[in-house]
Design a protein around this motif. Structure first.
Motif, PDB file in Angstrom:
ATOM      1  N   GLU A   3    -100.422 -26.797 -24.162  1.00 46.12           N
ATOM      2  CA  GLU A   3     -99.977 -27.699 -23.099  1.00 46.12           C
ATOM      3  C   GLU A   3    -100.487 -27.224 -21.730  1.00 46.12           C
ATOM      4  N   VAL A   4    -100.311 -25.932 -21.476  1.00 47.62           N
ATOM      5  CA  VAL A   4    -100.753 -25.369 -20.195  1.00 47.62           C
ATOM      6  C   VAL A   4    -102.265 -25.458 -20.050  1.00 47.62           C
ATOM      7  N   GLU A   5    -102.951 -25.188 -21.145  1.00 49.26           N
ATOM      8  CA  GLU A   5    -104.404 -25.255 -21.122  1.00 49.26           C
ATOM      9  C   GLU A   5    -104.884 -26.661 -20.773  1.00 49.26           C
ATOM     10  N   GLU A   6    -104.222 -27.642 -21.375  1.00 50.66           N
ATOM     11  CA  GLU A   6    -104.592 -29.025 -21.095  1.00 50.66           C
ATOM     12  C   GLU A   6    -104.427 -29.352 -19.622  1.00 50.66           C
ATOM     13  N   LYS A   7    -103.297 -28.898 -19.078  1.00 51.88           N
ATOM     14  CA  LYS A   7    -103.034 -29.159 -17.659  1.00 51.88           C
ATOM     15  C   LYS A   7    -104.089 -28.466 -16.797  1.00 51.88           C
ATOM     16  N   GLN A   8    -104.368 -27.225 -17.134  1.00 53.73           N
ATOM     17  CA  GLN A   8    -105.345 -26.467 -16.356  1.00 53.73           C
ATOM     18  C   GLN A   8    -106.725 -27.121 -16.423  1.00 53.73           C
ATOM     19  N   THR A   9    -107.120 -27.494 -17.616  1.00 49.32           N
ATOM     20  CA  THR A   9    -108.434 -28.125 -17.789  1.00 49.32           C
ATOM     21  C   THR A   9    -108.511 -29.440 -17.026  1.00 49.32           C
ATOM     22  N   SER A  10    -107.413 -30.170 -17.070  1.00 51.37           N
ATOM     23  CA  SER A  10    -107.402 -31.458 -16.395  1.00 51.37           C
ATOM     24  C   SER A  10    -107.592 -31.297 -14.885  1.00 51.37           C
ATOM     25  N   VAL A  11    -106.950 -30.288 -14.309  1.00 46.98           N
ATOM     26  CA  VAL A  11    -107.150 -30.025 -12.880  1.00 46.98           C
ATOM     27  C   VAL A  11    -108.584 -29.555 -12.634  1.00 46.98           C
ATOM     28  N   ALA A  12    -109.024 -28.596 -13.446  1.00 47.43           N
ATOM     29  CA  ALA A  12    -110.353 -28.010 -13.248  1.00 47.43           C
ATOM     30  C   ALA A  12    -111.451 -29.052 -13.373  1.00 47.43           C
ATOM     31  N   ASP A  19     -94.658 -21.643 -31.582  1.00 53.45           N
ATOM     32  CA  ASP A  19     -94.048 -22.153 -30.347  1.00 53.45           C
ATOM     33  C   ASP A  19     -94.885 -21.767 -29.127  1.00 53.45           C
ATOM     34  N   LEU A  20     -95.292 -20.489 -29.100  1.00 58.33           N
ATOM     35  CA  LEU A  20     -96.085 -20.018 -27.966  1.00 58.33           C
ATOM     36  C   LEU A  20     -97.415 -20.763 -27.885  1.00 58.33           C
ATOM     37  N   ASP A  21     -98.028 -20.981 -29.035  1.00 56.48           N
ATOM     38  CA  ASP A  21     -99.322 -21.665 -29.032  1.00 56.48           C
ATOM     39  C   ASP A  21     -99.186 -23.122 -28.612  1.00 56.48           C
ATOM     40  N   ASP A  22     -98.051 -23.721 -28.951  1.00 58.73           N
ATOM     41  CA  ASP A  22     -97.804 -25.094 -28.481  1.00 58.73           C
ATOM     42  C   ASP A  22     -97.731 -25.118 -26.956  1.00 58.73           C
ATOM     43  N   GLN A  23     -96.969 -24.167 -26.424  1.00 56.64           N
ATOM     44  CA  GLN A  23     -96.866 -24.078 -24.964  1.00 56.64           C
ATOM     45  C   GLN A  23     -98.232 -23.817 -24.347  1.00 56.64           C
ATOM     46  N   ALA A  58    -102.362 -18.445 -14.524  1.00 54.30           N
ATOM     47  CA  ALA A  58    -101.505 -17.262 -14.685  1.00 54.30           C
ATOM     48  C   ALA A  58    -100.561 -17.461 -15.865  1.00 54.30           C
ATOM     49  N   LYS A  59     -99.988 -18.657 -15.932  1.00 51.52           N
ATOM     50  CA  LYS A  59     -99.069 -18.977 -17.022  1.00 51.52           C
ATOM     51  C   LYS A  59     -99.794 -18.895 -18.361  1.00 51.52           C
ATOM     52  N   ARG A  60    -100.991 -19.413 -18.362  1.00 53.48           N
ATOM     53  CA  ARG A  60    -101.787 -19.415 -19.592  1.00 53.48           C
ATOM     54  C   ARG A  60    -102.056 -17.994 -20.080  1.00 53.48           C
ATOM     55  N   ARG A  61    -102.403 -17.119 -19.138  1.00 53.03           N
ATOM     56  CA  ARG A  61    -102.722 -15.757 -19.547  1.00 53.03           C
ATOM     57  C   ARG A  61    -101.490 -15.005 -20.033  1.00 53.03           C
ATOM     58  N   ASP A  62    -100.345 -15.309 -19.420  1.00 52.76           N
ATOM     59  CA  ASP A  62     -99.101 -14.711 -19.910  1.00 52.76           C
ATOM     60  C   ASP A  62     -98.851 -15.102 -21.360  1.00 52.76           C
ATOM     61  N   LEU A  63     -99.018 -16.389 -21.620  1.00 52.03           N
ATOM     62  CA  LEU A  63     -98.761 -16.889 -22.971  1.00 52.03           C
ATOM     63  C   LEU A  63     -99.747 -16.305 -23.977  1.00 52.03           C
ATOM     64  N   ILE A  64    -100.998 -16.169 -23.548  1.00 49.72           N
ATOM     65  CA  ILE A  64    -102.009 -15.597 -24.445  1.00 49.72           C
ATOM     66  C   ILE A  64    -101.625 -14.169 -24.816  1.00 49.72           C
TER      67      ILE A  64
END
Length: 424
Positions: A92-101, A85-89, A36-42
């Motif tokens: 980061e979120v993408e990495e976390k999401q991928t790591s869980v997935a 800045d947004l892309d940096d965030q 959800a966070k990732r899609r907001d940032l996108i």
RNA sequence: GGAGAGUUGGCAGAGUGGUAAUGCACCGGACUCGAAAUCCGGCGAACCGAUUAAUAUCGGCGCGCAGGUUCAAAUCCUGUACUCUCCUCCA
């Protein structure tokens, strides 16, 4: 890899199914919150990017007309900084999401017995009757050592524990077994391959060994971790098609390969410390099938039956079991194990494992085909041992042993041994 | 291990800072009894996001990959992968 859109749509279903595999439901919640966070940032970032594209176009126009564009340029400076800045965030979120997935195993198929341990596997069928002996049958390693065809001591000196030398008729028997398997697989329509035995990280990820395999040090890495020794030929066989779109008329694909399999056996200290059962390096003939989604369950049946036929031809008795939800490998939706009878231990031991990974590996490895409507879809991948060679040799030694310590050679292997009928 | 060249859409192939030519292929249409040829138009993988029941529409991304510089990168810089050639080595 599971489809994030599917998880988004059916979070409760995924939680329930993965709970059967010891996955905590919180992991799904965590994944979805990252999503959800990732899609907001996108959304935020892309809105600004659209704006930047538009203004940049205007700047280009102004420059071409030799007009002053400094106002627009200054305005865009801050916008670009925001995007960065947004892309940096986002990264980061993408990495976390991928790591869980990447740590979520495949969804078990509906008919798989549910259990949080290996207890509860379902026996599908029992074929042949365990052989009766008029004497106390010996363990295969004892027979092999006595005949001078297996040497564990020398292997320990040269390499360490869990290695073996096959000597003379032992080496010839091993070779007879895998040549027999390869010939049978060829006959059954599998295309034979010889593959690389070292593969890169993307390949290990594609078939689902990484990241867990790396974290538990289950395998061997070389070249500073750039390459891994294959734990099974499934890795190079499936990754052969990685990042490709397979023309649908080529499906189903059936390939087979003999290879050594390298495993650290971390965590299995004390188990099967003797003999050919659990080694750091063993030979295996592997089979891989790639099918359209609608064909994969029939293909699993066929794959299992083909592996069984190899045992039948060798005259070995076995049974087929379906592993429980938590006993299956990470990538499998369903696994049928073939276990062959070992008389000395008076028990069945695994000699083949046939799995349907559905689209789980295909998603990771991006293996697709175009369906009749021209749409790209993920294929289904299956793998099965056909068969583990070392364990087959062990089973032959035990099941074909004579009281005097000699071992008869199964009839189907005799042509592969220049007509030899007995090892003594 | 060392030196050089290359990598752009399904294919071929331009493009050295202003937002991906062109040709072939492909799709639609016209012409035709039908097809070919021709003409007109469209189309640039995959992926991601928003709206949507869906079709679809809009946007992002997109020039081997990953970073960086810049208001703006196929283009400039750094790193890296792969392919080819030469040297070295080797089976």
């Amino acid at each position: 890899m599971l489809d994030i859109k599917m998880i988004r749509q059916k979070p409760d279903f995924v939680k329930e199914k993965l709970a059967q595999r010891n996955v905590k439901p919180e992991m799904i919640d965590e994944l979805l919150s990252f999503d959800a966070k990732r899609r907001d940032l996108i959304l935020e970032s892309e809105t600004l990017k659209a704006q930047r594209n538009e203004v940049s176009d205007q700047i280009g126009q102004l420059k071409r007309n030799k007009e002053d564009a400094s106002e627009a340029i200054n305005k865009m400076k801050s916008v670009s900084q925001q995007i960065k800045d947004l892309d940096d965030q986002l990264r980061e979120v993408e990495e976390k999401q991928t790591s869980v997935a990447a740590h979520l195993p495949n969804i078990p198929a509906t008919e798989v017995p549910v259990s949080l341990t290996e207890e509860g596997s379902e026996e599908l069928r029992k074929v042949g009757t365990p052989k009766e002996f008029s004497f106390q049958p010996k363990e295969h390693y004892e027979i092999g050592e006595n005949l001078g065809i297996l040497n564990f001591e020398r292997a320990a000196k040269v390499s360490g524990s869990r290695f073996v030398y096959y000597v003379g008729d032992g080496a010839r028997l091993e070779r007879a077994v895998y040549n027999f398997f390869l010939d049978q697989n060829n006959k059954a329509g599998f295309t034979e391959m010889l593959t690389p035995y070292m593969v890169n990280e993307a390949s290990m990820y594609g078939t689902g060994q990484f990241p867990k395999f790396k974290e538990t040090k289950a395998g061997y890495e070389v070249d500073d971790g750039e390459l891994s020794l294959i734990p099974t030929a499934e890795v190079p066989l499936v990754n052969y098609y990685r990042d490709e779109v397979i023309p649908s008329e080529q499906l189903p694909i059936s390939v087979t390969a003999l290879s050594p399999a390298f495993r650290s056996e971390a965590g299995s200290a004390g188990k099967d410390t003797k003999g050919l059962i659990r080694l750091h390096q063993f030979n295996k003939v592997e089979m891989v099938k790639i099918t359209k989604p609608e064909d994969s369950w029939d293909a699993l049946e066929a794959l299992t039956h083909h592996a069984e036929e190899l045992l039948q031809l060798l005259g070995l008795s076995y049974h087929v079991i379906t592993l429980t939800t938590s006993d299956m490998s990470f990538t499998a939706a369903r696994t049928n194990d073939l276990e062959v009878w070992f008389p000395a231990q008076a028990r069945y031991r695994e000699i083949s494992s046939c799995s349907n990974t559905t689209d789980f590996q295909a998603r990771r490895a991006h293996i697709q085909y175009r369906d009749d409507d021209g749409k790209l879809k993920f294929v289904h991948t299956l793998n099965g041992s056909g068969l583990a060679v070392g364990r087959t040799v062990a089973a032959i030694l035990e099941n074909y042993q004579n009281e005097d310590g000699s071992v008869n050679i199964p009839e189907v292997l005799q042509p592969y041994m220049n007509g030899q009928t007995i090892i003594k």
